[in-house]
Design a protein around this motif. Structure first.
Motif, PDB file in Angstrom:
ATOM      1  N   LEU A 121       0.720  -1.002   0.080  1.00  6.60           N
ATOM      2  CA  LEU A 121       0.103   0.126   0.035  1.00  6.60           C
ATOM      3  C   LEU A 121       0.745   1.374   0.034  1.00  6.60           C
ATOM      4  O   LEU A 121       0.330   2.224  -0.705  1.00  6.60           O
ATOM      5  N   CYS A 122       2.110   1.153   0.585  1.00  9.07           N
ATOM      6  CA  CYS A 122       3.008   2.268   0.590  1.00  9.07           C
ATOM      7  C   CYS A 122       3.961   2.264  -0.445  1.00  9.07           C
ATOM      8  O   CYS A 122       5.143   3.181  -0.359  1.00  9.07           O
ATOM      9  N   ALA A 123       4.029   1.264  -1.482  1.00  7.12           N
ATOM     10  CA  ALA A 123       4.810   1.136  -2.424  1.00  7.12           C
ATOM     11  C   ALA A 123       6.286   0.956  -1.876  1.00  7.12           C
ATOM     12  O   ALA A 123       7.253   1.840  -2.252  1.00  7.12           O
ATOM     13  N   ARG A 124       6.430   0.253  -0.933  1.00  8.37           N
ATOM     14  CA  ARG A 124       8.003  -0.081  -0.459  1.00  8.37           C
ATOM     15  C   ARG A 124       8.149  -1.657  -0.260  1.00  8.37           C
ATOM     16  O   ARG A 124       7.112  -2.552  -0.126  1.00  8.37           O
ATOM     17  N   GLN A 125       9.392  -2.100  -0.062  1.00 10.38           N
ATOM     18  CA  GLN A 125       9.787  -3.322  -0.135  1.00 10.38           C
ATOM     19  C   GLN A 125      10.730  -3.435   1.056  1.00 10.38           C
ATOM     20  O   GLN A 125      11.564  -2.513   1.376  1.00 10.38           O
ATOM     21  N   CYS A 126      10.963  -4.620   1.621  1.00  9.42           N
ATOM     22  CA  CYS A 126      11.837  -4.797   2.380  1.00  9.42           C
ATOM     23  C   CYS A 126      12.513  -6.323   2.334  1.00  9.42           C
ATOM     24  O   CYS A 126      12.005  -6.829   1.483  1.00  9.42           O
ATOM     25  N   SER A 127      13.827  -6.248   2.814  1.00 14.88           N
ATOM     26  CA  SER A 127      14.463  -7.534   2.505  1.00 14.88           C
ATOM     27  C   SER A 127      13.964  -8.817   3.103  1.00 14.88           C
ATOM     28  O   SER A 127      13.098  -8.398   4.163  1.00 14.88           O
ATOM     29  N   ASN A 171       6.552   8.833   5.816  1.00 10.56           N
ATOM     30  CA  ASN A 171       6.405   7.662   5.008  1.00 10.56           C
ATOM     31  C   ASN A 171       6.525   6.563   6.296  1.00 10.56           C
ATOM     32  O   ASN A 171       5.525   5.612   6.104  1.00 10.56           O
ATOM     33  N   PHE A 172       6.902   6.540   7.527  1.00 11.01           N
ATOM     34  CA  PHE A 172       7.072   5.793   8.432  1.00 11.01           C
ATOM     35  C   PHE A 172       5.469   5.679   9.282  1.00 11.01           C
ATOM     36  O   PHE A 172       5.161   4.765   9.614  1.00 11.01           O
ATOM     37  N   VAL A 173       5.010   7.021   9.338  1.00  8.86           N
ATOM     38  CA  VAL A 173       3.745   7.089  10.086  1.00  8.86           C
ATOM     39  C   VAL A 173       2.655   6.239   8.947  1.00  8.86           C
ATOM     40  O   VAL A 173       1.615   5.669   9.424  1.00  8.86           O
ATOM     41  N   GLN A 174       2.982   6.554   7.676  1.00  8.98           N
ATOM     42  CA  GLN A 174       1.844   5.888   6.717  1.00  8.98           C
ATOM     43  C   GLN A 174       2.017   4.400   6.722  1.00  8.98           C
ATOM     44  O   GLN A 174       0.950   3.682   6.884  1.00  8.98           O
ATOM     45  N   TYR A 176      -0.359  -0.712   8.559  1.00 10.40           N
ATOM     46  CA  TYR A 176      -0.423  -1.931   9.326  1.00 10.40           C
ATOM     47  C   TYR A 176      -1.433  -2.140  10.372  1.00 10.40           C
ATOM     48  O   TYR A 176      -1.964  -3.179  10.581  1.00 10.40           O
ATOM     49  N   LEU A 177      -1.617  -0.947  11.161  1.00 13.97           N
ATOM     50  CA  LEU A 177      -2.612  -1.026  12.271  1.00 13.97           C
ATOM     51  C   LEU A 177      -4.234  -1.267  11.575  1.00 13.97           C
ATOM     52  O   LEU A 177      -4.879  -2.108  11.748  1.00 13.97           O
ATOM     53  N   LEU A 178      -4.473  -0.609  10.314  1.00 14.69           N
ATOM     54  CA  LEU A 178      -5.624  -0.772   9.683  1.00 14.69           C
ATOM     55  C   LEU A 178      -6.022  -2.287   9.047  1.00 14.69           C
ATOM     56  O   LEU A 178      -6.908  -2.746   9.145  1.00 14.69           O
ATOM     57  N   LEU A 179      -4.895  -2.760   8.710  1.00 17.95           N
ATOM     58  CA  LEU A 179      -4.830  -4.206   8.319  1.00 17.95           C
ATOM     59  C   LEU A 179      -4.921  -5.032   9.364  1.00 17.95           C
ATOM     60  O   LEU A 179      -5.648  -6.133   9.172  1.00 17.95           O
ATOM     61  N   ARG A 190      -1.327   0.719  -8.420  1.00 20.73           N
ATOM     62  CA  ARG A 190      -0.595   1.078  -7.308  1.00 20.73           C
ATOM     63  C   ARG A 190      -0.578   2.526  -7.178  1.00 20.73           C
ATOM     64  O   ARG A 190      -0.148   3.212  -7.946  1.00 20.73           O
ATOM     65  N   ALA A 191      -1.092   2.694  -5.707  1.00 19.27           N
ATOM     66  CA  ALA A 191      -0.523   4.227  -5.478  1.00 19.27           C
ATOM     67  C   ALA A 191       0.888   4.487  -5.296  1.00 19.27           C
ATOM     68  O   ALA A 191       1.425   3.764  -4.735  1.00 19.27           O
ATOM     69  N   GLY A 192       1.200   5.808  -5.859  1.00 20.17           N
ATOM     70  CA  GLY A 192       2.798   6.257  -5.410  1.00 20.17           C
ATOM     71  C   GLY A 192       3.632   5.301  -6.196  1.00 20.17           C
ATOM     72  O   GLY A 192       3.505   4.401  -7.217  1.00 20.17           O
ATOM     73  N   THR A 193       4.963   5.927  -5.942  1.00 20.53           N
ATOM     74  CA  THR A 193       6.145   5.333  -6.740  1.00 20.53           C
ATOM     75  C   THR A 193       6.417   4.003  -6.306  1.00 20.53           C
ATOM     76  O   THR A 193       6.121   3.318  -4.820  1.00 20.53           O
ATOM     77  N   ARG A 194       7.220   2.998  -6.977  1.00 14.37           N
ATOM     78  CA  ARG A 194       7.553   1.947  -6.666  1.00 14.37           C
ATOM     79  C   ARG A 194       9.007   1.804  -6.137  1.00 14.37           C
ATOM     80  O   ARG A 194       9.674   1.800  -6.926  1.00 14.37           O
ATOM     81  N   CYS A 195       9.344   1.631  -4.702  1.00 14.05           N
ATOM     82  CA  CYS A 195      10.376   1.704  -4.410  1.00 14.05           C
ATOM     83  C   CYS A 195      11.195   0.205  -3.843  1.00 14.05           C
ATOM     84  O   CYS A 195      10.131  -0.636  -3.822  1.00 14.05           O
TER      85      CYS A 195
END
Length: 279
Positions: A28-34, A85-88, A93-96, A145-150
């Motif tokens: 939802l925030c267009a973020r990825q993590c390892s 971005n951290f707050v988003q 995460y809370l809403l899900l 997808r909303a926003g850029t893909r990081c």
């Protein structure tokens, strides 16, 4: 009536459920993590579920406990890529989590310190988590997808390894004019605390009053032209930029401090993206 809770089952179920919800927040925030960071975030969320075994806390304390553990899980998985971005990420995460609880709410639910215990088998609960993630992927597939893909990457400097959220901009082609080395543009406020003290001190002074770089830091000044005009950015040699798909060496990391917060931590061009296996 007493409920018997098996700790191994509780921790494993919450670990897997948190992984699905953290991935959904990243979508939802267009973020990825390892993978390692995802495991760290899931482990933090699983440990937080032990709050259901604690003595009943006052409501304000229970609320603060929930907020703290939620932020800790997100920070472990995605770092702190800027306050906004951290707050988003935390909010999604809370809403899900609330969506999951609403989707499987059944009679007999027990809670303590805002931790919910659902009268479901682990398999059914994990199936519900997978369903939430699948619905989310379906919505993004149909409506975009909303926003850029990081994407998650690690930028290795002398004395520091920076976990960054990188974004490929096809129009970005900054190079060192002397050596022709490719440049990765780094959003300085997001990585400042992770930099070596000497480099951090110089960059603070440079962005404040344009101090000349000391020779021992091997800083180069790279010209850059943007829509806002011409500027000169301080850059240092980077050992490598790594992702789960590949790595690129022999590059420079240039630091910028724009007036507005950026959704990315590191910006790179198409050529580097090809080397990293992103494009």
């Amino acid at each position: 009536m007493k409920t018997v809770i098996y700790l191994d089952e509780l921790l494993l179920t919450n670990f897997l459920a948190a992984a699905a919800l953290l991935l959904g927040s990243g979508l939802l925030c267009a973020r990825q993590c390892s993978g390692l960071r995802l495991m760290a975030g899931s482990a933090a969320a699983a440990a937080a579920s032990l709050g259901i075994l604690l003595p009943e806390l006052p409501e304000p304390a229970a609320f603060l406990y929930k907020v703290f553990t939620c932020c800790a899980a997100v920070a472990a998985a995605y770092g702190v890529p800027g306050l906004r971005n951290f707050v988003q990420l935390c909010v999604w995460y809370l809403l899900l989590n609330l969506l999951l609880c609403g989707a499987v709410l059944l009679p007999g639910v027990q809670s303590a310190n805002l931790c919910v215990y659902l009268p479901l088998s682990p398999g059914r609960l994990l199936l519900c988590c997978g369903a939430v993630l699948a619905v989310l992927r379906g919505v993004l597939f149909c409506f975009g997808r909303a926003g850029t893909r990081c994407f998650a990457a690690v930028l290795e400097l002398e004395g520091a390894a920076l976990s960054v959220q990188a974004f490929c901009d096809t129009g970005f082609s900054v190079q060192d004019p002397l050596t022709g080395q490719a440049v990765v543009l780094v959003y300085y406020p997001a990585v400042r605390s992770a930099l070596p003290p000497e480099l951090r001190t110089f960059l603070d002074r440079y962005f404040a009053c344009g101090t000349a770089p000391p020779s021992e830091l091997r800083v180069r000044l790279v010209p850059c032209t943007t829509i806002a005009g011409h500027c000169v950015l301080p850059a240092v040699p980077a050992k490598a930029l790594r992702t789960s798909k590949g790595s690129a060496a022999g590059i420079l990391a240039a630091f910028c401090r724009p007036e507005t917060q950026q959704p990315w931590t590191a910006l790179l061009g198409s050529e580097l993206a090809v080397q990293l296996g992103i494009r």
